[in-house]
Design a protein around this motif. Structure first.
Motif, PDB file in Angstrom:
ATOM      1  N   ALA A 160       0.826  -1.211   0.000  1.00 27.83           N
ATOM      2  CA  ALA A 160       0.000   0.000   0.000  1.00 27.83           C
ATOM      3  C   ALA A 160       0.855   1.253   0.000  1.00 27.83           C
ATOM      4  CB  ALA A 160      -0.936  -0.004   1.208  1.00 27.83           C
ATOM      5  N   VAL A 161       2.038   1.194  -0.589  1.00 30.99           N
ATOM      6  CA  VAL A 161       2.925   2.345  -0.592  1.00 30.99           C
ATOM      7  C   VAL A 161       2.534   3.297  -1.715  1.00 30.99           C
ATOM      8  CG1 VAL A 161       4.608   1.165  -2.071  1.00 30.99           C
ATOM      9  CG2 VAL A 161       5.350   3.035  -0.587  1.00 30.99           C
ATOM     10  N   GLU A 162       2.670   4.598  -1.448  1.00 32.15           N
ATOM     11  CA  GLU A 162       2.347   5.615  -2.427  1.00 32.15           C
ATOM     12  C   GLU A 162       3.496   5.780  -3.426  1.00 32.15           C
ATOM     13  OE1 GLU A 162      -0.467   7.089  -2.746  1.00 32.15           O
ATOM     14  OE2 GLU A 162      -1.398   6.276  -0.921  1.00 32.15           O
ATOM     15  N   PRO A 163       3.188   6.116  -4.687  1.00 32.87           N
ATOM     16  CA  PRO A 163       4.262   6.318  -5.685  1.00 32.87           C
ATOM     17  C   PRO A 163       5.245   7.415  -5.289  1.00 32.87           C
ATOM     18  CG  PRO A 163       2.135   6.078  -6.772  1.00 32.87           C
ATOM     19  CD  PRO A 163       1.846   6.191  -5.298  1.00 32.87           C
ATOM     20  N   ASP A 164       4.727   8.500  -4.697  1.00 35.00           N
ATOM     21  CA  ASP A 164       5.631   9.577  -4.293  1.00 35.00           C
ATOM     22  C   ASP A 164       6.575   9.129  -3.188  1.00 35.00           C
ATOM     23  OD1 ASP A 164       6.395  12.475  -4.395  1.00 35.00           O
ATOM     24  OD2 ASP A 164       5.714  12.361  -2.310  1.00 35.00           O
ATOM     25  N   GLU A 165       6.108   8.281  -2.271  1.00 35.59           N
ATOM     26  CA  GLU A 165       6.970   7.764  -1.210  1.00 35.59           C
ATOM     27  C   GLU A 165       8.057   6.865  -1.789  1.00 35.59           C
ATOM     28  OE1 GLU A 165       4.419   5.846   1.527  1.00 35.59           O
ATOM     29  OE2 GLU A 165       3.424   7.689   2.204  1.00 35.59           O
ATOM     30  N   LEU A 166       7.715   6.051  -2.801  1.00 34.02           N
ATOM     31  CA  LEU A 166       8.729   5.213  -3.450  1.00 34.02           C
ATOM     32  C   LEU A 166       9.749   6.064  -4.198  1.00 34.02           C
ATOM     33  CD1 LEU A 166       6.737   2.160  -4.855  1.00 34.02           C
ATOM     34  CD2 LEU A 166       8.432   2.170  -3.029  1.00 34.02           C
ATOM     35  N   ASP A 167       9.281   7.107  -4.861  1.00 30.10           N
ATOM     36  CA  ASP A 167      10.209   7.982  -5.576  1.00 30.10           C
ATOM     37  C   ASP A 167      11.166   8.665  -4.606  1.00 30.10           C
ATOM     38  OD1 ASP A 167      10.897   9.330  -8.204  1.00 30.10           O
ATOM     39  OD2 ASP A 167      10.492  11.067  -6.924  1.00 30.10           O
ATOM     40  N   GLU A 168      10.669   9.025  -3.423  1.00 31.19           N
ATOM     41  CA  GLU A 168      11.535   9.627  -2.407  1.00 31.19           C
ATOM     42  C   GLU A 168      12.526   8.609  -1.849  1.00 31.19           C
ATOM     43  OE1 GLU A 168      11.113  12.072   1.819  1.00 31.19           O
ATOM     44  OE2 GLU A 168       9.412  10.952   0.998  1.00 31.19           O
TER      45      GLU A 168
ATOM     46  N   GLU B 128      12.770  21.711  -7.327  1.00 36.82           N
ATOM     47  CA  GLU B 128      12.654  22.426  -6.062  1.00 36.82           C
ATOM     48  C   GLU B 128      11.265  22.321  -5.475  1.00 36.82           C
ATOM     49  OE1 GLU B 128      13.325  26.983  -4.352  1.00 36.82           O
ATOM     50  OE2 GLU B 128      13.844  26.453  -6.423  1.00 36.82           O
ATOM     51  N   GLU B 129      10.228  22.380  -6.304  1.00 37.45           N
ATOM     52  CA  GLU B 129       8.862  22.311  -5.785  1.00 37.45           C
ATOM     53  C   GLU B 129       8.586  20.955  -5.138  1.00 37.45           C
ATOM     54  OE1 GLU B 129       9.747  23.093  -8.773  1.00 37.45           O
ATOM     55  OE2 GLU B 129       9.350  25.252  -8.892  1.00 37.45           O
ATOM     56  N   LEU B 130       9.072  19.878  -5.754  1.00 37.55           N
ATOM     57  CA  LEU B 130       8.855  18.551  -5.180  1.00 37.55           C
ATOM     58  C   LEU B 130       9.613  18.378  -3.875  1.00 37.55           C
ATOM     59  CD1 LEU B 130       7.610  15.754  -5.491  1.00 37.55           C
ATOM     60  CD2 LEU B 130       9.600  15.071  -6.855  1.00 37.55           C
ATOM     61  N   VAL B 131      10.822  18.889  -3.812  1.00 42.80           N
ATOM     62  CA  VAL B 131      11.601  18.794  -2.573  1.00 42.80           C
ATOM     63  C   VAL B 131      10.938  19.591  -1.459  1.00 42.80           C
ATOM     64  CG1 VAL B 131      13.835  19.314  -1.516  1.00 42.80           C
ATOM     65  CG2 VAL B 131      13.747  18.393  -3.825  1.00 42.80           C
ATOM     66  N   ARG B 132      10.367  20.771  -1.789  1.00 49.39           N
ATOM     67  CA  ARG B 132       9.692  21.580  -0.777  1.00 49.39           C
ATOM     68  C   ARG B 132       8.453  20.859  -0.252  1.00 49.39           C
ATOM     69  NH1 ARG B 132       9.158  25.766  -3.531  1.00 49.39           N
ATOM     70  NH2 ARG B 132      10.939  26.956  -2.696  1.00 49.39           N
ATOM     71  N   ALA B 133       7.711  20.185  -1.119  1.00 48.58           N
ATOM     72  CA  ALA B 133       6.514  19.455  -0.666  1.00 48.58           C
ATOM     73  C   ALA B 133       6.894  18.300   0.245  1.00 48.58           C
ATOM     74  CB  ALA B 133       5.733  18.954  -1.886  1.00 48.58           C
ATOM     75  N   ARG B 134       7.956  17.581  -0.103  1.00 49.68           N
ATOM     76  CA  ARG B 134       8.401  16.476   0.758  1.00 49.68           C
ATOM     77  C   ARG B 134       8.922  16.999   2.088  1.00 49.68           C
ATOM     78  NH1 ARG B 134      11.691  12.891  -3.804  1.00 49.68           N
ATOM     79  NH2 ARG B 134       9.823  12.140  -4.914  1.00 49.68           N
ATOM     80  N   TYR B 135       9.575  18.122   2.065  1.00 45.93           N
ATOM     81  CA  TYR B 135      10.081  18.698   3.306  1.00 45.93           C
ATOM     82  C   TYR B 135       8.932  19.108   4.222  1.00 45.93           C
ATOM     83  CZ  TYR B 135      12.388  21.992   6.429  1.00 45.93           C
ATOM     84  OH  TYR B 135      12.844  22.662   7.539  1.00 45.93           O
ATOM     85  N   ASP B 136       7.883  19.704   3.651  1.00 42.09           N
ATOM     86  CA  ASP B 136       6.727  20.073   4.472  1.00 42.09           C
ATOM     87  C   ASP B 136       6.042  18.843   5.050  1.00 42.09           C
ATOM     88  OD1 ASP B 136       7.245  22.696   3.891  1.00 42.09           O
ATOM     89  OD2 ASP B 136       5.824  22.800   2.204  1.00 42.09           O
ATOM     90  N   ARG B 137       5.967  17.777   4.260  1.00 45.47           N
ATOM     91  CA  ARG B 137       5.366  16.545   4.789  1.00 45.47           C
ATOM     92  C   ARG B 137       6.208  15.974   5.918  1.00 45.47           C
ATOM     93  NH1 ARG B 137       5.099  11.765   0.606  1.00 45.47           N
ATOM     94  NH2 ARG B 137       7.336  11.912   1.001  1.00 45.47           N
ATOM     95  N   LEU B 138       7.513  16.026   5.769  1.00 51.80           N
ATOM     96  CA  LEU B 138       8.389  15.524   6.828  1.00 51.80           C
ATOM     97  C   LEU B 138       8.276  16.386   8.079  1.00 51.80           C
ATOM     98  CD1 LEU B 138      10.557  13.460   7.592  1.00 51.80           C
ATOM     99  CD2 LEU B 138      12.277  15.002   6.667  1.00 51.80           C
TER     100      LEU B 138
END
Length: 956
Positions: A835-843, A854-864
């Protein structure tokens, strides 16, 4: 005609030292010597190494080596023996092992251990092989006396293609407070020991003559050819007859050597030290910490013999007294009676001397105790000279306990505005490490660090250790000197015994730049060793296949063997267990390959893991498709402790690979595994009570960051070694098999660990829910039975512990029905891979540093940050509960503390007056009371606890 060559095997027994021996002379001392017997040959220790001819190399493992320790005294000969039935390796693999001395009889008074290095080697000899006559002991003795004890070159050994190099040892570079030379070997002769020993003493007491030479230089014309100095060796033949040593080209200088070993039976003291005075020269040993009457120092000092005058004073002082130093006794020596030791002579053994004298400040004090020292006159060729503290060194007369460098050329012609910052950098292959900052005191060119730097090396030990001393005081780093150390020359250590330290001369640096070539740049004091008592983890700790120490001498006996046959799809299989890697042949152009290959490993610990990986071979097409890494198909881990003994498990495991696109099943692999081991062998069961890692990991533990660094270096070394095999294994295969990326952040792994924690806590939650059901009388019959059981346990408390243990037995018997029938493989649900999300696998597959937008890194940083905020809140709640417990007695809330103290006083009085059984029954029935007697609001005790203050309101 040339005599035919033949190979002769020799067994070498090096008697190093002994410890904790019993006194045998009635005066608290002993004069020990050692007798070793092997294959009918019997020898006594005259040197530290004893060599024996091996009559039959094929049956050497069955021979018995007998070692006996005796005390040579007038009362008679006594001692103890120790036997060892197996040999410890070839030359180059030997290590110092301490064997306990066994009693020869039931009532023998024997104790202690003897330290031995036991190994064998083979050499080529001309002529016919010497044969020992087993029926003629005198012939055996004569043949044994004729053996040469010259140095034999190490045999060349090559690594096996399917076996890793011998366990990866550690090189420890440690600065020490003071030199700690190894104990000298025993001086015991073979025949007529007392007469020969007296002759040696008379020889050593002869007066030494000082040879004076004069070197003149002609100023006005004359001959300019080389001229021999009178009184020196001028011819080649004379030079050849001269004793070869490290100082055979310079004029010998005489030094007075004083070795301070230890003391015993001193007065009560805190930090005793020894002061040595020879004329105007005075030095002091390091302080021995602890309130001990038997301190140890193990330091050697060298004084200039021309400045020593005629008397040597050795005194013991206590530096821990509040009113200053306290005199504990002393010994005086007349230098005219000190023996002279030349280079061929053996080391001078230390002796006990009675402390005498009186303290002027406290005349009534009684001097007690003895001190063990040795004093002799030698030259700079003495082996104790490099490790000694020389009083002519530019440092102060009292050696600094952390001084590691001397004679450094620091600073320039003008003083620097920055503080002096000298550091040591150690390089070993691709590994490097640097010490922390060290500053000099005053104008002294001595610096100290007192740090341990650890590296990973692999056999053959052909690397060199580069020691760099750098001055980082200014804006640019300046090299002050360097030294090269051969790793093969470093001593191996198997336990926590003290190490001998050495001085190494530094070359290069500012002195070389000023002279235009290599020049003396000072010296550095290092303590080096190859650590054989540790285990370097190249795998993740939770899936490790081996916990043995590096040195083979410390390996436990094997508890069983394990064989596995592998089947897979696409290409080839790799299996790894312990230090042994195996690889099957490659099956080309087949989606259903069959190998039917079987391999066997020695098992030393059943609580280990076997790893099997399947890969698609792309390197075989490197000429057509270019260099491309092998493609991973999947892997399987099998924990040996889940296998029944002597049972064959044949099972098909799915091959799962986690890709950027999600989880993918690549096929299945069929594996047959059998753990050949007796089911209830005492050795196998005893392993469960032993520590997993070797002894040194508990005596001198290594920090987690340093373990991770060593593991990374070990993985890189293993990958480099396997890349040189045929066919080669790529680094991507090694990293995949060893889980080299298991420490990288992954949201999927974090969720998996969270659900694992919840599964563990589910048992506690289940018990709490069951108790809540009992309290709420959901099932009146069960609640009534619990009341009866509670009364029985209160009235008969001795049944509480047996009832709990029998309950655990019943729980284990209940869960036996659900035990796994086959060894489990990879669990998709436990890994949270379904049940893993594609974005989590990409990270998870993103490299470090990231290459994403940069936008993708900022979104992952906010989630973290959001996830970390939840963890932060939970951590704060846990801290607040603990602070409330401390607030009960910390008087942060005076009223709450008064109420708590009053309640504790009342409870103490009640428990003192009322019988404990009555109190237990009352509390139990109150806890299990019917809901009709309960208040739906929280109890007063919980309300009181929640009102206690925490430190949350003081955080910014």
């Amino acid at each position: 005609m040339t005599s035919p060559q033949h190979t002769v095997r020799k067994l070498t027994v090096e008697v190093v030292d002994a410890r904790d021996l019993l006194p045998k002379d009635g005066q608290g001392t002993s004069s020990p010597y050692v007798v070793v017997e092997f294959a009918g040959q019997r020898k006594r220790t005259k040197t530290s190494k004893l060599e024996f001819l091996v009559p039959d190399p094929a049956d050497m493992e069955a021979e018995e080596l007998d070692v006996e320790v005796y005390s040579d005294k007038r009362q008679g000969t006594s001692g103890g023996g120790g036997r060892k039935n197996h040999f410890l390796g070839r030359k180059g693999e030997e290590g110092l092992i301490y064997f306990p001395l066994e009693k020869r009889a039931l009532l023998s008074w024997v104790r202690g251990d003897i330290g031995l290095r036991i190994y064998y080697y083979e050499e080529q000899q001309q002529g016919e092989e010497k044969k020992l006559d087993q029926s003629n002991p005198q012939q055996e003795h004569n043949e044994a006396k004729k053996e040469s004890i010259s140095d034999i070159p190490l045999p060349t050994e090559t690594a096996s293609e399917t076996q890793e190099p011998p366990p990866v040892p550690l090189v420890v570079v440690e600065e020490v407070p003071s030199p700690d030379p190894a104990p000298p070997p025993q001086h015991v002769v073979e025949e007529h020991p007392r007469e020969v020993l007296m002759a040696e003493v008379k020889k050593m007491q002869t007066t030494a003559t000082m040879e004076k030479t004069t070197v003149s230089r002609r100023t006005n014309g004359g001959h300019f050819e080389p001229k021999a100095i009178p009184g020196k060796f001028s011819s080649t033949r004379e030079a050849a007859d001269r004793i070869s040593s490290a100082y055979d080209l310079v004029e010998p200088m005489q030094f007075l050597f004083v070795k301070v070993v230890k003391a015993r039976n001193l007065q009560p003291c805190e930090n005793p030290s020894v002061k040595v005075r020879a004329g105007a020269q005075t030095v002091r040993t390091k302080q021995s910490p602890g309130n001990s009457a038997n301190p140890e120092w193990n330091q050697v000092f060298s004084f200039s013999h021309t400045k020593a005058e005629s008397t040597l004073e050795i005194s013991v002082w206590d530096g821990g007294a509040a009113a200053g130093e306290t005199f504990l006794g002393g010994v005086c020596f007349d230098l005219s009676d000190v023996p002279v030791r030349d280079k061929p002579d053996g080391p001078l053994a230390a002796q006990w001397y009675r402390l005498e004298g009186s303290d002027d400040r406290n005349p009534t004090a009684h001097i007690t105790g003895d001190i063990m020292v040795s004093v002799w006159i030698g030259t700079q060729a003495d082996e104790a000279f490099p490790d000694s503290w020389n009083t002519e060194a530019p440092t102060s007369a009292t050696p600094a306990p952390r001084s590691t460098t001397q004679d450094l050329h620091v600073g320039g012609p003008s003083p620097s505005p920055f503080p002096v910052d000298v550091r040591v950098k150690i390089q070993l292959g691709f590994q490097s490490s640097r010490t922390r900052r060290s500053t000099a005191g005053g104008d002294s060119p001595s610096f100290s660090w007192h740090e341990d730097l650890m590296f990973v090396v692999s056999e053959p030990l052909d690397d060199q250790l580069l020691v760099l001393v750098e001055d980082r005081s200014g804006k640019e780093t300046t090299l002050l000197g360097h030294a090269m150390v051969e790793v093969a020359s470093v001593e191996q250590r198997l336990d926590e015994r003290p190490l001998s330290s050495k001085w190494f001369n530094l070359d290069g640096g500012k002195a070389a730049a000023a002279s235009g070539g290599a020049a003396y740049a000072g010296r550095i004091h290092l303590r080096l060793c190859l650590e054989g008592g540790y285990h370097v983890l190249d795998e993740a700790a939770h899936v490790c296949s081996d916990f043995r120490a590096t040195a083979k001498q410390l390996w436990r006996p094997a508890v069983g063997t394990k064989g596995g046959g592998k089947g897979s799809t696409d290409a080839y299989c790799v299996a790894k267990y312990g230090k042994k890697w195996v690889r099957t042949r490659t099956i080309t152009d087949s989606f259903d390959p069959r190998w039917n290959e079987q391999y066997t490993w020695q098992v030393y610990d059943p609580c280990t893991v076997l790893t099997i990986g399947v890969f698609d071979n792309w390197r075989m097409f490197a000429d057509l498709a270019g260099e491309r890494p092998d493609y991973r198909i999947g892997k399987v881990r099998i924990r040996l402790s889940t296998l029944e003994s002597n049972r064959v498990y044949t099972n098909s495991y799915p091959l799962l690979v986690l890709l950027r696109s999600g989880l993918k099943k690549m096929g299945e692999v069929e594996v047959a595994v059998r753990f050949a081991c007796p089911a209830l062998l005492p050795d196998t069961c005893a392993i469960y009570a032993q520590p997993m890692l070797p002894r040194m990991h508990h005596l001198r533990p290594i920090g987690v960051p340093q373990q991770e660094a060593l593991r990374g270096a070990a993985i890189k070394m293993v990958a480099g070694w396997l890349a040189r095999s045929e066919p080669p294994l790529g680094p991507e295969v090694v990293r995949y098999m060893l889980d080299a990326d298991s420490h990288i952040w992954s949201m999927r792994r974090s969720k998996s660990n969270w659900f694992r924690i919840m599964a563990v806590l589910a048992w506690i939650v289940g018990v709490a829910r069951w108790l809540d059901d009992i309290r709420r009388w959901r099932n009146p019959v069960t609640t009534f039975l619990v009341h009866l059981l509670f009364l029985v346990l209160v009235w008969y408390p001795e049944l509480a512990a047996p009832t709990g243990f029998f309950y655990l037995v019943l729980v284990a018997a209940w869960y036996r029905r659900f035990r796994p029938k086959l060894p489990p493989g990879m669990d998709v649900r436990l890994s949270q891979a379904d049940a893993v999300e594609p974005d989590e696998l990409d990270e998870e597959f993103d490299a470090v540093p990231t290459g994403k937008p940069e936008e993708l890194v900022r979104a992952r940083y906010d989630r973290l940050r959001t996830l970390a905020g939840r963890v932060q809140t939970v951590m704060g709640d846990f801290a607040a509960q603990g602070e409330r417990l401390q607030a009960l007695v910390s008087w942060r809330d005076p009223r709450a503390t008064r109420l708590f103290v009053g309640a504790c006083s009342a409870a103490g009085v009640v428990l003192y007056v009322v019988p404990p059984k009555m109190v237990a029954v009352a509390l139990g029935f109150y806890f299990l009371r019917h809901p009709m007697f309960r208040d739906p609001m929280p109890p007063p005790t919980l309300n009181f606890f929640r009102r206690l203050p925490s430190l949350s309101d003081r955080i910014l």
